[in-house]
Design a protein around this motif. Sequence first.
Motif, PDB file in Angstrom:
ATOM      1  N   LEU A 110       9.954  -7.894  -6.156  1.00 41.51           N
ATOM      2  CA  LEU A 110       8.922  -6.513  -6.089  1.00 41.51           C
ATOM      3  C   LEU A 110       7.440  -6.985  -6.255  1.00 41.51           C
ATOM      4  O   LEU A 110       6.639  -6.349  -6.199  1.00 41.51           O
ATOM      5  CB  LEU A 110       9.336  -5.905  -7.513  1.00 41.51           C
ATOM      6  CG  LEU A 110      10.189  -4.606  -7.000  1.00 41.51           C
ATOM      7  CD1 LEU A 110      10.462  -3.955  -8.403  1.00 41.51           C
ATOM      8  CD2 LEU A 110       9.504  -3.721  -6.070  1.00 41.51           C
ATOM      9  N   THR A 111       7.032  -8.518  -6.427  1.00 40.49           N
ATOM     10  CA  THR A 111       5.742  -8.894  -6.581  1.00 40.49           C
ATOM     11  C   THR A 111       4.975  -8.971  -5.298  1.00 40.49           C
ATOM     12  O   THR A 111       3.669  -8.799  -5.396  1.00 40.49           O
ATOM     13  CB  THR A 111       5.690 -10.011  -7.147  1.00 40.49           C
ATOM     14  OG1 THR A 111       5.973 -11.065  -6.080  1.00 40.49           O
ATOM     15  CG2 THR A 111       6.438 -10.206  -8.418  1.00 40.49           C
ATOM     16  N   PHE A 112       5.457  -8.929  -4.192  1.00 43.48           N
ATOM     17  CA  PHE A 112       4.755  -8.773  -2.516  1.00 43.48           C
ATOM     18  C   PHE A 112       3.757  -9.761  -2.734  1.00 43.48           C
ATOM     19  O   PHE A 112       2.656  -9.477  -2.249  1.00 43.48           O
ATOM     20  CB  PHE A 112       4.308  -7.444  -2.661  1.00 43.48           C
ATOM     21  CG  PHE A 112       5.333  -6.269  -2.226  1.00 43.48           C
ATOM     22  CD1 PHE A 112       5.704  -6.018  -0.883  1.00 43.48           C
ATOM     23  CD2 PHE A 112       5.809  -5.464  -3.379  1.00 43.48           C
ATOM     24  CE1 PHE A 112       6.741  -5.161  -0.666  1.00 43.48           C
ATOM     25  CE2 PHE A 112       6.781  -4.636  -2.943  1.00 43.48           C
ATOM     26  CZ  PHE A 112       7.207  -4.402  -1.700  1.00 43.48           C
ATOM     27  N   MET A 126       1.061  -3.758  10.970  1.00 38.84           N
ATOM     28  CA  MET A 126       2.416  -3.537  10.785  1.00 38.84           C
ATOM     29  C   MET A 126       2.896  -2.502   9.549  1.00 38.84           C
ATOM     30  O   MET A 126       3.280  -1.667   9.625  1.00 38.84           O
ATOM     31  CB  MET A 126       3.321  -4.763  10.478  1.00 38.84           C
ATOM     32  CG  MET A 126       3.801  -5.592  11.607  1.00 38.84           C
ATOM     33  SD  MET A 126       4.861  -6.855  10.998  1.00 38.84           S
ATOM     34  CE  MET A 126       5.201  -7.481  12.774  1.00 38.84           C
ATOM     35  N   LEU A 127       1.867  -2.858   8.561  1.00 42.50           N
ATOM     36  CA  LEU A 127       1.973  -1.934   7.250  1.00 42.50           C
ATOM     37  C   LEU A 127       1.269  -0.560   7.579  1.00 42.50           C
ATOM     38  O   LEU A 127       2.047   0.463   6.892  1.00 42.50           O
ATOM     39  CB  LEU A 127       1.148  -2.587   6.202  1.00 42.50           C
ATOM     40  CG  LEU A 127       1.888  -3.702   5.363  1.00 42.50           C
ATOM     41  CD1 LEU A 127       0.969  -4.104   4.205  1.00 42.50           C
ATOM     42  CD2 LEU A 127       3.200  -3.146   4.706  1.00 42.50           C
ATOM     43  N   SER A 128       0.386  -0.429   8.586  1.00 42.69           N
ATOM     44  CA  SER A 128      -0.366   0.857   8.762  1.00 42.69           C
ATOM     45  C   SER A 128       0.385   1.632   9.491  1.00 42.69           C
ATOM     46  O   SER A 128       0.361   2.816   9.553  1.00 42.69           O
ATOM     47  CB  SER A 128      -1.579   0.312   9.557  1.00 42.69           C
ATOM     48  OG  SER A 128      -1.331  -0.108  10.926  1.00 42.69           O
ATOM     49  N   THR A 129       1.537   1.077  10.208  1.00 46.10           N
ATOM     50  CA  THR A 129       2.636   1.739  10.919  1.00 46.10           C
ATOM     51  C   THR A 129       3.170   2.783  10.050  1.00 46.10           C
ATOM     52  O   THR A 129       3.811   3.789  10.335  1.00 46.10           O
ATOM     53  CB  THR A 129       3.507   1.207  11.909  1.00 46.10           C
ATOM     54  OG1 THR A 129       4.351   0.199  10.910  1.00 46.10           O
ATOM     55  CG2 THR A 129       2.920   0.249  12.996  1.00 46.10           C
ATOM     56  N   LYS A 130       3.506   2.361   8.819  1.00 49.90           N
ATOM     57  CA  LYS A 130       4.163   3.210   7.725  1.00 49.90           C
ATOM     58  C   LYS A 130       3.222   4.107   7.219  1.00 49.90           C
ATOM     59  O   LYS A 130       3.854   5.306   6.448  1.00 49.90           O
ATOM     60  CB  LYS A 130       4.510   2.114   6.582  1.00 49.90           C
ATOM     61  CG  LYS A 130       5.800   1.616   7.051  1.00 49.90           C
ATOM     62  CD  LYS A 130       6.308   0.867   5.574  1.00 49.90           C
ATOM     63  CE  LYS A 130       6.971   1.922   4.418  1.00 49.90           C
ATOM     64  NZ  LYS A 130       8.079   2.577   4.797  1.00 49.90           N
ATOM     65  N   MET A 131       1.946   4.274   7.664  1.00 50.98           N
ATOM     66  CA  MET A 131       1.010   5.234   6.967  1.00 50.98           C
ATOM     67  C   MET A 131       1.130   6.527   7.625  1.00 50.98           C
ATOM     68  O   MET A 131       0.760   7.634   7.215  1.00 50.98           O
ATOM     69  CB  MET A 131      -0.557   4.974   6.870  1.00 50.98           C
ATOM     70  CG  MET A 131      -0.746   4.005   5.863  1.00 50.98           C
ATOM     71  SD  MET A 131      -2.267   3.762   5.491  1.00 50.98           S
ATOM     72  CE  MET A 131      -2.470   2.942   4.071  1.00 50.98           C
ATOM     73  N   TRP A 145       6.788  -8.392   5.149  1.00 55.85           N
ATOM     74  CA  TRP A 145       5.631  -8.643   4.507  1.00 55.85           C
ATOM     75  C   TRP A 145       6.071  -9.349   3.065  1.00 55.85           C
ATOM     76  O   TRP A 145       5.882 -10.639   2.843  1.00 55.85           O
ATOM     77  CB  TRP A 145       5.184  -7.272   4.022  1.00 55.85           C
ATOM     78  CG  TRP A 145       3.744  -7.843   3.202  1.00 55.85           C
ATOM     79  CD1 TRP A 145       2.897  -8.959   3.166  1.00 55.85           C
ATOM     80  CD2 TRP A 145       2.945  -6.968   2.366  1.00 55.85           C
ATOM     81  NE1 TRP A 145       2.012  -8.846   2.368  1.00 55.85           N
ATOM     82  CE2 TRP A 145       2.049  -7.741   1.771  1.00 55.85           C
ATOM     83  CE3 TRP A 145       3.035  -5.442   2.028  1.00 55.85           C
ATOM     84  CZ2 TRP A 145       0.999  -7.086   0.896  1.00 55.85           C
ATOM     85  CZ3 TRP A 145       2.193  -5.002   1.019  1.00 55.85           C
ATOM     86  CH2 TRP A 145       1.037  -5.675   0.447  1.00 55.85           C
ATOM     87  N   MET A 146       7.438  -8.850   2.618  1.00 55.94           N
ATOM     88  CA  MET A 146       8.131  -9.851   1.638  1.00 55.94           C
ATOM     89  C   MET A 146       8.515 -10.995   2.066  1.00 55.94           C
ATOM     90  O   MET A 146       8.256 -11.845   1.168  1.00 55.94           O
ATOM     91  CB  MET A 146       9.241  -8.791   1.052  1.00 55.94           C
ATOM     92  CG  MET A 146       8.901  -7.637   0.255  1.00 55.94           C
ATOM     93  SD  MET A 146      10.279  -6.793  -0.216  1.00 55.94           S
ATOM     94  CE  MET A 146      11.126  -7.683  -1.820  1.00 55.94           C
ATOM     95  N   LEU A 199      10.899  -1.870   8.200  1.00 58.71           N
ATOM     96  CA  LEU A 199      10.712  -3.558   8.820  1.00 58.71           C
ATOM     97  C   LEU A 199       9.220  -3.999   8.401  1.00 58.71           C
ATOM     98  O   LEU A 199       9.414  -5.083   7.762  1.00 58.71           O
ATOM     99  CB  LEU A 199      10.721  -3.268  10.403  1.00 58.71           C
ATOM    100  CG  LEU A 199      10.542  -4.489  11.066  1.00 58.71           C
ATOM    101  CD1 LEU A 199      11.863  -5.499  10.755  1.00 58.71           C
ATOM    102  CD2 LEU A 199      10.489  -4.312  12.756  1.00 58.71           C
ATOM    103  N   PRO A 200       8.341  -3.209   8.260  1.00 55.53           N
ATOM    104  CA  PRO A 200       6.907  -3.777   7.942  1.00 55.53           C
ATOM    105  C   PRO A 200       6.872  -4.403   6.440  1.00 55.53           C
ATOM    106  O   PRO A 200       6.441  -5.217   5.963  1.00 55.53           O
ATOM    107  CB  PRO A 200       6.026  -2.780   7.773  1.00 55.53           C
ATOM    108  CG  PRO A 200       6.584  -1.768   8.662  1.00 55.53           C
ATOM    109  CD  PRO A 200       7.990  -1.950   8.761  1.00 55.53           C
TER     110      PRO A 200
END
Lengths: 276, 290
Positions: A270-272, A112-117, A157-158, A152-153
């Motif tokens: 903000l700490t994720f 999911m995070l990688s789609t933001k890359m 995650w948060m 969304l990613p």
Amino acid sequence: MARAVSPRRYWITTLAAWGVSLLIFFPVLWMILTSFKTEASAVASPPQLFTAEWTTQNYADVWARSDYPRFFWNSVVISVGSTLLGLAVAIPAAWSMAFVPGKKTKDLLMWMLSTKMMPGVAVLIPLYLLFQRTGLFDTKIGLVLALMLMNLPIIVWMLYTYFKEIPSEILEAARMDGASLWKEVVYVLTPMAVPGIASTLLLNVILAWNEAFWTITLTTTKAAPLSAFIASFSAPQGLFYAKLSAASTMAIAPILILGWFSQKQLVRGLTFGAVK
Amino acid sequence: MSTQSNRAAARLMVAPSVILLFIWMIVPLAMTLYFSFRLYRLLSPERTGWVGFANYTWFIKSPDFWLAIFNTLALVGGVLIITVVLGTLIALLIDQPVKGQGILRILVIAPFFVMPPVAASIWKNLFMHPQNGLFASVSRAFGADPILYLENHPMLSVIGIVSWEWLPFATLILLTAMQSLSSEQLEAAEMDGATPFARFRYIILPHLTRAITVVVLIETIFLLGIFGEIFTTTQGGPGSASTTLPYMIFKQAIAAKDIGRAAAGGIIAVILANIVAVFLMRGIGRNLDA
């Protein structure tokens, strides 16, 4: 880490911390000060930190020249709308990832995070064409959808990191008492997760408010938010520092004030999951 | 605890996010891939057809290409190093017992609320402008010639501006992580005679590993696509001195109106992002038991 230190050290660190913090803040302060100067004193040499003739004329000029309320309203609708929609999609996903994790949960999260890359520019033309053909171009709905998917990613995650901190025994107890999955989410999990959801909401409203690529390229006039408003002011038209500063201040003021007031919730959010 | 039906329900709840993101990713990517093998110029729309890898070879052989790759990596790397190092130092400073810690946090977080076009135009005009900028005035006050920041040091200037934007994010995550460190451990080390450096190196820094990982991961995601700051300040110039891969693609798409070549550049950018992602996951992914 409140530890006792000598008075001398206390004042030296205080002085240093204030110096550094003011330095970081200075560009924002300088912009705000410049927005209240006349154009002449804004570019005076040597520069004047304070001027003899403060004025609000720049704000009046910017207000008269452009439809600020419309840009402002578009920003509000787009940032809040995309965040709420994103939360609606992400809460169930984050819930199940945190409480019914599978072997692939971590991979899924990273995917999911990688789609933001994917750099926005790389897919600008296809998205532009898609938005044109589907009638989403220059509509608030279109931008709400685009920014929702973009953030969304981060939202998933948060929320995932918050939900994971909720002890699963509580959920088991609810389940023992015969609560259905739906009731479990609505009545048990959600109230406990409200602080985490609030932080996620805040951060994503800020991210959406400050998004300045899709909001500029996928709009012309109707749905254009404050990022487009400020872009129209930096267009080459002679340099009017005081007016540019006033317009800039107007563009960031709403989110700056919101951010300052909700600073505690935001910082916690903000700490994720970086802090255990 | 999780029954069969529970698992099925859980999958159902993840499905909307996964499906939406998959469509959001795959449709534009497929279209970009298609365009990248086509002759597609907005200025001569009557000429179309398959061109094989011609768009790719043009892009890679373009004199700007390797500079753009270098600039992209320099921007990501430069901003990461600056924000993590300065962020750690500032967090260490603010974490000390100081007067007005709450106000300090408000001051430090401010750049995070400034949208990129505003940040870029403030730095470009109010600070770096060679005649009217504040930096030029300071230089003149010392009897020196104003430095032409955006003309002579475009990449460094852009890295500086973007670092300012991201410094609050790094500082706040690192500060929160530091505040979760128990003070007993540090006090014990202090009593045992550990120097401040040793305390930082062996107690604070290991505690920060996870926070640094998160900062690097999130920042990289955003930094790889940086575009607006360059568009507002240097327009990729002078020449192509500050052209990054995203900016090079933009020039092909908007200025040259060559969609095919821009699409090839887009696919190259996606590949670069994937390479960076793999390195990130290999290097720091294990710190993140997500």
